[in-house]
Design a protein around this motif. Structure first.
Motif, PDB file in Angstrom:
ATOM      1  N   GLY A  26      38.939  36.658  43.417  1.00 11.19           N
ATOM      2  CA  GLY A  26      38.025  35.601  43.080  1.00 11.19           C
ATOM      3  C   GLY A  26      38.505  35.056  41.726  1.00 11.19           C
ATOM      4  O   GLY A  26      39.574  35.386  41.201  1.00 11.19           O
ATOM      5  N   LEU A  27      37.320  34.506  41.066  1.00 12.92           N
ATOM      6  CA  LEU A  27      37.636  33.942  40.008  1.00 12.92           C
ATOM      7  C   LEU A  27      37.889  35.233  38.916  1.00 12.92           C
ATOM      8  O   LEU A  27      38.871  34.813  38.022  1.00 12.92           O
ATOM      9  CB  LEU A  27      36.313  33.502  39.231  1.00 12.92           C
ATOM     10  CG  LEU A  27      35.837  32.074  40.338  1.00 12.92           C
ATOM     11  CD1 LEU A  27      34.374  31.840  39.650  1.00 12.92           C
ATOM     12  CD2 LEU A  27      36.906  30.990  39.926  1.00 12.92           C
ATOM     13  N   GLY A  28      37.684  36.199  39.155  1.00 12.99           N
ATOM     14  CA  GLY A  28      38.357  37.384  38.201  1.00 12.99           C
ATOM     15  C   GLY A  28      39.609  37.292  38.073  1.00 12.99           C
ATOM     16  O   GLY A  28      40.260  37.759  37.062  1.00 12.99           O
ATOM     17  N   ASN A  29      40.673  37.132  39.185  1.00 11.19           N
ATOM     18  CA  ASN A  29      42.070  37.302  39.256  1.00 11.19           C
ATOM     19  C   ASN A  29      42.473  36.072  38.866  1.00 11.19           C
ATOM     20  O   ASN A  29      43.510  35.880  37.914  1.00 11.19           O
ATOM     21  CB  ASN A  29      42.629  37.317  40.801  1.00 11.19           C
ATOM     22  CG  ASN A  29      41.799  38.441  41.546  1.00 11.19           C
ATOM     23  OD1 ASN A  29      40.546  38.379  41.641  1.00 11.19           O
ATOM     24  ND2 ASN A  29      42.537  39.411  41.832  1.00 11.19           N
ATOM     25  N   SER A  77      35.938  39.860  48.567  1.00  8.88           N
ATOM     26  CA  SER A  77      35.088  40.277  47.706  1.00  8.88           C
ATOM     27  C   SER A  77      35.955  40.385  46.162  1.00  8.88           C
ATOM     28  O   SER A  77      35.493  39.835  45.199  1.00  8.88           O
ATOM     29  CB  SER A  77      34.382  41.398  47.826  1.00  8.88           C
ATOM     30  OG  SER A  77      33.620  41.836  46.747  1.00  8.88           O
ATOM     31  N   ALA A  78      36.989  41.104  46.325  1.00  7.95           N
ATOM     32  CA  ALA A  78      37.733  41.440  45.322  1.00  7.95           C
ATOM     33  C   ALA A  78      38.446  40.183  44.763  1.00  7.95           C
ATOM     34  O   ALA A  78      38.411  39.978  43.273  1.00  7.95           O
ATOM     35  CB  ALA A  78      38.750  42.458  45.654  1.00  7.95           C
ATOM     36  N   PHE A 137      35.740  44.483  37.243  1.00  8.67           N
ATOM     37  CA  PHE A 137      35.332  43.391  37.797  1.00  8.67           C
ATOM     38  C   PHE A 137      36.158  42.813  38.755  1.00  8.67           C
ATOM     39  O   PHE A 137      35.838  42.403  39.887  1.00  8.67           O
ATOM     40  CB  PHE A 137      35.211  42.350  36.583  1.00  8.67           C
ATOM     41  CG  PHE A 137      34.663  41.115  36.930  1.00  8.67           C
ATOM     42  CD1 PHE A 137      33.310  40.705  36.686  1.00  8.67           C
ATOM     43  CD2 PHE A 137      35.272  39.917  37.138  1.00  8.67           C
ATOM     44  CE1 PHE A 137      32.789  39.468  36.877  1.00  8.67           C
ATOM     45  CE2 PHE A 137      34.890  38.698  37.553  1.00  8.67           C
ATOM     46  CZ  PHE A 137      33.749  38.446  37.509  1.00  8.67           C
ATOM     47  N   SER A 138      37.550  42.955  38.615  1.00  3.69           N
ATOM     48  CA  SER A 138      38.465  42.345  39.599  1.00  3.69           C
ATOM     49  C   SER A 138      38.323  43.149  40.937  1.00  3.69           C
ATOM     50  O   SER A 138      38.457  42.544  41.897  1.00  3.69           O
ATOM     51  CB  SER A 138      39.943  42.463  38.978  1.00  3.69           C
ATOM     52  OG  SER A 138      40.590  41.751  39.889  1.00  3.69           O
ATOM     53  N   TYR A 190      28.914  33.717  36.939  1.00  9.02           N
ATOM     54  CA  TYR A 190      30.050  33.492  37.898  1.00  9.02           C
ATOM     55  C   TYR A 190      29.558  32.096  38.267  1.00  9.02           C
ATOM     56  O   TYR A 190      30.489  31.079  38.746  1.00  9.02           O
ATOM     57  CB  TYR A 190      30.039  34.480  38.853  1.00  9.02           C
ATOM     58  CG  TYR A 190      31.200  34.616  39.819  1.00  9.02           C
ATOM     59  CD1 TYR A 190      32.148  35.576  39.225  1.00  9.02           C
ATOM     60  CD2 TYR A 190      31.323  34.185  40.895  1.00  9.02           C
ATOM     61  CE1 TYR A 190      33.477  35.795  39.851  1.00  9.02           C
ATOM     62  CE2 TYR A 190      32.789  34.367  41.784  1.00  9.02           C
ATOM     63  CZ  TYR A 190      33.530  35.268  40.994  1.00  9.02           C
ATOM     64  OH  TYR A 190      34.790  35.696  41.572  1.00  9.02           O
ATOM     65  N   MET A 210      29.429  48.372  41.457  1.00  8.90           N
ATOM     66  CA  MET A 210      27.846  47.903  41.817  1.00  8.90           C
ATOM     67  C   MET A 210      27.662  47.869  43.385  1.00  8.90           C
ATOM     68  O   MET A 210      26.758  47.363  43.732  1.00  8.90           O
ATOM     69  CB  MET A 210      27.893  46.495  41.321  1.00  8.90           C
ATOM     70  CG  MET A 210      28.786  45.521  41.814  1.00  8.90           C
ATOM     71  SD  MET A 210      28.334  43.766  41.686  1.00  8.90           S
ATOM     72  CE  MET A 210      27.347  43.520  42.994  1.00  8.90           C
ATOM     73  N   SER A 264      29.210  38.364  48.086  1.00  8.05           N
ATOM     74  CA  SER A 264      29.029  39.593  48.063  1.00  8.05           C
ATOM     75  C   SER A 264      27.892  40.017  46.785  1.00  8.05           C
ATOM     76  O   SER A 264      27.507  41.122  47.268  1.00  8.05           O
ATOM     77  CB  SER A 264      30.247  40.502  47.874  1.00  8.05           C
ATOM     78  OG  SER A 264      31.015  40.237  46.623  1.00  8.05           O
ATOM     79  N   MET A 265      28.178  39.346  45.840  1.00  8.57           N
ATOM     80  CA  MET A 265      27.120  39.713  44.861  1.00  8.57           C
ATOM     81  C   MET A 265      25.609  39.466  45.442  1.00  8.57           C
ATOM     82  O   MET A 265      24.929  40.234  45.147  1.00  8.57           O
ATOM     83  CB  MET A 265      27.516  38.757  43.538  1.00  8.57           C
ATOM     84  CG  MET A 265      28.783  38.879  42.948  1.00  8.57           C
ATOM     85  SD  MET A 265      29.134  37.689  41.936  1.00  8.57           S
ATOM     86  CE  MET A 265      30.852  37.488  41.878  1.00  8.57           C
ATOM     87  N   ILE A 287      26.019  39.300  37.223  1.00  7.56           N
ATOM     88  CA  ILE A 287      27.370  38.573  37.400  1.00  7.56           C
ATOM     89  C   ILE A 287      27.332  37.082  37.895  1.00  7.56           C
ATOM     90  O   ILE A 287      27.852  36.278  37.537  1.00  7.56           O
ATOM     91  CB  ILE A 287      28.281  39.419  38.373  1.00  7.56           C
ATOM     92  CG1 ILE A 287      28.513  40.762  37.541  1.00  7.56           C
ATOM     93  CG2 ILE A 287      29.506  38.901  38.549  1.00  7.56           C
ATOM     94  CD1 ILE A 287      29.460  41.567  38.506  1.00  7.56           C
ATOM     95  N   SER A 294      35.988  44.548  42.071  1.00 11.91           N
ATOM     96  CA  SER A 294      34.647  44.717  42.792  1.00 11.91           C
ATOM     97  C   SER A 294      34.016  45.976  42.907  1.00 11.91           C
ATOM     98  O   SER A 294      33.191  46.590  43.748  1.00 11.91           O
ATOM     99  CB  SER A 294      34.032  44.034  44.005  1.00 11.91           C
ATOM    100  OG  SER A 294      34.803  42.544  44.103  1.00 11.91           O
TER     101      SER A 294
HETATM  102  N1  PHE Z   1      35.941  40.658  42.201  1.00  7.45           N
HETATM  103  C1  PHE Z   1      35.480  39.611  41.955  1.00  7.45           C
HETATM  104  C2  PHE Z   1      36.241  38.422  41.177  1.00  7.45           C
HETATM  105  O1  PHE Z   1      37.559  38.944  40.949  1.00  7.45           O
HETATM  106  C3  PHE Z   1      34.000  39.523  41.182  1.00  7.45           C
HETATM  107  C4  PHE Z   1      32.966  40.456  41.782  1.00  7.45           C
HETATM  108  C5  PHE Z   1      32.814  41.556  40.976  1.00  7.45           C
HETATM  109  C6  PHE Z   1      32.544  40.399  42.947  1.00  7.45           C
HETATM  110  C7  PHE Z   1      31.663  42.362  41.334  1.00  7.45           C
HETATM  111  C8  PHE Z   1      31.515  41.660  43.488  1.00  7.45           C
HETATM  112  C9  PHE Z   1      31.164  42.572  42.574  1.00  7.45           C
HETATM  113  O2  PHE Z   1      36.238  37.342  41.246  1.00  7.45           O
END
Ligand code: PHE
Length: 456
Positions: free
Chosen positions: A29-32, A26-27, A228-229, A107, A234, A325-326, A103, A231
């Motif tokens: 992902g596209l955030g990174n 979950s952590a 965000f990164s 996303y 939420m 996970s969202m 998100i 997770s």
């Molecule tokens: N952490 C995820 C990412 O880095 C995005 C995300 C945010 C997932 C919040 C779940 C909740 O891409």
């Protein structure tokens, strides 16, 4: 383990590694891979990275532990977890549902881009070095309304399919191969990127902070990026923690997950930014950065074509382990709280997210100048609304809840169950009670101020 909980008996993670993989999935992902490098580029480089690290240590780590502890204590997903300790606080879980919804709305736009690039790479159509050409491929695709909405839909269908099947089957097994593969891959790409002639400018930009670049905007975006990164904010980590049984030590994962997440972001930054400078791209070019820069890096690597499609395949995988996970947070709310049928709820929610998300795709093309708030188009609005306001509020409330309502001492008792010794407990208690709430509050107020000013 399974997130799908149809039996009376609550599922447990089959192994500790199952939990770590899902939480890390979950952590990471596209955030990174996508957001971090371009946020660094648009927010002044090293200064942003430095603030990111400060927030990671004083806010990210403590909140990660707070969330997982709350989940394991109550053995309930977010809404129930808050409610079982203090009824009135159930709304914090509800806030997470709204947040997950928005998100995923944007996303999925970027998830669609990844699929498009994967397909294009598979056909060998990305072996190009010229920044101009790569820019126009990206620009052409995202501004075509039909294509971008179509690929966004494909991404959502994939997310839905996995959530319907439960994540215990394929995803858990695939994670064990795909996540390490992704790690090795971006590592190799970063080596190529750092060794390109002219890369040192980019390395400097990334790692050496220029303090004059720091302003409130950079601070707000860095905090938003941490939430965000990781997770966090939420309820994802509360929910995942709730599937842990009382025998498992939660300290380890609460430290490893943020560390792994950050390592991936930093390597992604090193894969992207040095190449940006070496190959003549623009660091501040925004959301397209990864999509235009990395193909050029692949084009200057041996076996570049293979690398290119493997890379986009792994990015897609990482994006899906986050997007599920969202969606799961939204679906389980309606199943657990409203007694909805899981399959129906999943399908209906995905469809609504698709509808709400379409404008995010369109705002990269025909709706570029359709501003829904101030100068924010739909894409930017969903992004700012979630990262800078909803996740941050969720994190603020989580820290107040664990630090003061449930009580930091009670949380430490839960952490120290079965003879676990938490040596840093005094530090953590101090941070979660006295540092996280005011720090996040001040930054959140600024984000809200900005939002309100944009409305006026
Ligand atoms: N952490 C995820 C990412 O880095 C995005 C995300 C945010 C997932 C919040 C779940 C909740 O891409």
């Amino acid at each position: 383990m399974s997130l799908i909980n149809e039996n009376k008996e609550r599922d447990k993670w089959s192994s500790k590694i199952g939990f770590i993989l899902a939480a890390a999935g979950s952590a990471v992902g596209l955030g990174n891979l996508w957001k971090f490098p371009y946020s660094v580029g648009s927010n002044g480089g090293g200064a942003f990275v430095m603030i990111y690290f400060i927030f990671l240590f004083v806010i990210g780590f403590p909140l990660m532990l707070a969330a997982i502890t709350l989940g394991r204590k109550t053995q309930l997903s977010a809404v129930g977890a808050y409610r079982s300790i203090k009824k009135k606080w159930a709304f914090v879980g509800g806030l997470g549902v709204v947040c997950g919804f928005f998100i995923l709305a944007f996303y999925s736009t970027v998830g669609g881009w990844v699929i498009y690039y994967f397909v294009k790479a598979l056909k060998g159509g990305l072996a190009i070095k010229d920044p101009e050409v790569l820019g126009s491929i990206f620009g052409g695709f995202i501004s075509s309304p039909v294509e971008s909405i179509l690929y966004q839909g494909i991404f959502l269908v994939l997310t839905l399919a996995i959530v319907l099947r439960g994540i215990s089957g394929g995803i858990e097994k695939a994670s064990k191969i795909m996540m390490p593969a992704l790690f090795v891959m971006i590592f190799l790409i970063s080596i190529r990127s750092i060794t390109l002639p002219g890369a040192s400018e980019g390395i400097k930009f990334f790692l050496v902070p220029d303090f004059s670049k720091i302003n409130m905007n950079v601070i707000m975006n860095a905090l938003g990026q941490v939430f965000f990164s990781l997770s966090i904010g939420m309820g994802v980590m509360v929910t995942y923690g709730s599937y842990l049984d009382k025998d498992s030590n939660i300290l380890g994962p609460s430290a490893y997950i943020p560390m792994l997440d950050t390592a991936v972001a930093i390597i992604a930054g090193l894969a992207t930014l040095p190449a940006v400078f070496a190959l003549g791209f623009k660091a501040s070019s925004g959301p397209g950065l990864m999509f235009v820069t990395l193909p050029a890096v692949f084009a200057s690597m041996p076996f570049g074509k293979v690398f290119c499609f493997l890379f986009f395949m792994l990015v897609l995988f990482a994006a899906l382990t986050s997007s599920i996970s969202m969606l799961e947070v939204c679906v389980s709310y309606f199943v657990d709280e409203k007694g909805a049928n899981r399959i129906k709820a999943s399908i209906i929610i995905s469809m609504i997210i698709y509808l709400v998300g379409m404008p995010a795709s369109l705002s990269m093309g025909p709706w570029k100048d359709v501003h829904i708030l101030g100068n924010l188009n739909f894409f930017d609005f969903y992004d700012k609304l979630t990262s800078n306001i909803l996740l941050t509020s969720g994190g603020l409330l989580l820290s107040i809840f664990v630090g003061w309502v449930w009580g930091a001492d009670n949380a430490v008792k839960e952490i120290e169950l079965r003879g676990v010794k938490f040596r840093l407990a005094p530090v953590w208690k101090f941070l979660i009670k006295y540092v996280v709430p005011p720090a996040v509050f001040i930054i959140l107020i600024n984000s809200l101020k900005e939002l309100i000013m944009a409305i006026l």
